[in-house]
Design a protein around this motif. Structure first.
Motif, PDB file in Angstrom:
ATOM      1  N   ARG A   4      18.060 -71.585 -30.767  1.00 59.03           N
ATOM      2  CA  ARG A   4      18.608 -71.008 -29.551  1.00 59.03           C
ATOM      3  C   ARG A   4      20.119 -71.208 -29.514  1.00 59.03           C
ATOM      4  NH1 ARG A   4      13.585 -72.867 -27.928  1.00 59.03           N
ATOM      5  NH2 ARG A   4      14.225 -75.012 -27.628  1.00 59.03           N
ATOM      6  N   ARG A   5      20.808 -70.136 -29.135  1.00 62.25           N
ATOM      7  CA  ARG A   5      22.260 -70.227 -28.957  1.00 62.25           C
ATOM      8  C   ARG A   5      22.537 -70.464 -27.485  1.00 62.25           C
ATOM      9  NH1 ARG A   5      26.970 -65.946 -30.658  1.00 62.25           N
ATOM     10  NH2 ARG A   5      28.650 -67.279 -29.945  1.00 62.25           N
ATOM     11  N   LEU A   6      23.228 -71.554 -27.199  1.00 63.14           N
ATOM     12  CA  LEU A   6      23.620 -71.899 -25.844  1.00 63.14           C
ATOM     13  C   LEU A   6      25.134 -71.695 -25.726  1.00 63.14           C
ATOM     14  CD1 LEU A   6      21.439 -75.107 -25.483  1.00 63.14           C
ATOM     15  CD2 LEU A   6      20.887 -72.786 -24.782  1.00 63.14           C
ATOM     16  N   THR A  51      26.770 -74.694 -27.840  1.00 66.23           N
ATOM     17  CA  THR A  51      26.044 -75.366 -28.908  1.00 66.23           C
ATOM     18  C   THR A  51      24.878 -74.504 -29.378  1.00 66.23           C
ATOM     19  OG1 THR A  51      25.118 -77.515 -29.543  1.00 66.23           O
ATOM     20  CG2 THR A  51      24.440 -76.637 -27.413  1.00 66.23           C
ATOM     21  N   HIS A  52      24.197 -74.987 -30.398  1.00 63.69           N
ATOM     22  CA  HIS A  52      22.964 -74.359 -30.878  1.00 63.69           C
ATOM     23  C   HIS A  52      21.868 -75.419 -30.822  1.00 63.69           C
ATOM     24  CE1 HIS A  52      25.965 -71.643 -32.568  1.00 63.69           C
ATOM     25  NE2 HIS A  52      25.019 -70.742 -32.585  1.00 63.69           N
ATOM     26  N   GLU A  53      20.669 -74.986 -30.512  1.00 61.60           N
ATOM     27  CA  GLU A  53      19.509 -75.867 -30.489  1.00 61.60           C
ATOM     28  C   GLU A  53      18.506 -75.413 -31.532  1.00 61.60           C
ATOM     29  OE1 GLU A  53      18.825 -77.235 -25.856  1.00 61.60           O
ATOM     30  OE2 GLU A  53      17.566 -75.665 -26.708  1.00 61.60           O
ATOM     31  N   GLU A 101      20.667 -80.574 -31.214  1.00 62.27           N
ATOM     32  CA  GLU A 101      21.807 -79.754 -30.804  1.00 62.27           C
ATOM     33  C   GLU A 101      23.024 -80.047 -31.669  1.00 62.27           C
ATOM     34  OE1 GLU A 101      23.001 -79.899 -26.744  1.00 62.27           O
ATOM     35  OE2 GLU A 101      20.945 -79.803 -26.001  1.00 62.27           O
TER      36      GLU A 101
END
Length: 139
Positions: free
Chosen positions: A94-96, A99-101, A119
């Motif tokens: 997931r792109r936040l 950050t990325h998760e 993350e």
């Protein structure tokens, strides 16, 4: 690209590198600290000898290096290679906003799966953190 620190942690946790064309690596020598090399049939190729694996530099394009032992090279896995290492444990990337998760699911014993999230601003490093945790749990 994965950070050098995480690449060292993965190697120290037992990740084994089988060089393929397109793989990136660094040398464990201070004078090559900032240099990243790429395995390629044309310039740098893995060779198997009775004494071990070498990375042969063809055509002396890299400062007259002839070869280096595989154990003197630090693999910098690509994002897709890290995802492949997670296999069935991978659940999501997931792109936040900042950050990325990376989410994985691991089973410890006969119980239910445990969902874990890692993350990092760089997606490859988030994958590397997940692989590192998986390797630690296997050991």
């Amino acid at each position: 690209m994965i950070s050098t620190e995480l690449a060292i942690a993965l190697r120290d946790a037992g990740l084994v590198w089988h060089p393929r064309s397109g793989d990136r690596f660094q040398l464990d020598e201070p004078e090559f600290e900032a240099d990243v090399f790429t395995v390629s049939e044309m310039t740098i190729e893995p060779r198997e000898y009775p004494t071990g694996k070498l990375l042969a530099f063809n055509g002396t394009t890299e400062w007259a290096l002839d070869s280096v032992a595989l154990e003197d090279a630090l693999w910098l896995p690509h994002e897709h290679q890290l995802r492949e290492l997670l296999r069935g444990a991978f659940r999501a990337l997931r792109r936040l906003p900042d950050t990325h998760e990376v989410e994985i699911a691991l089973r410890r014993g006969p119980g239910p799966e445990e969902s874990l999230v890692f993350e990092h601003p760089e997606p490859a490093d988030a994958y590397a953190l997940a692989v590192l945790e998986m390797l630690r749990r296997i050991a």
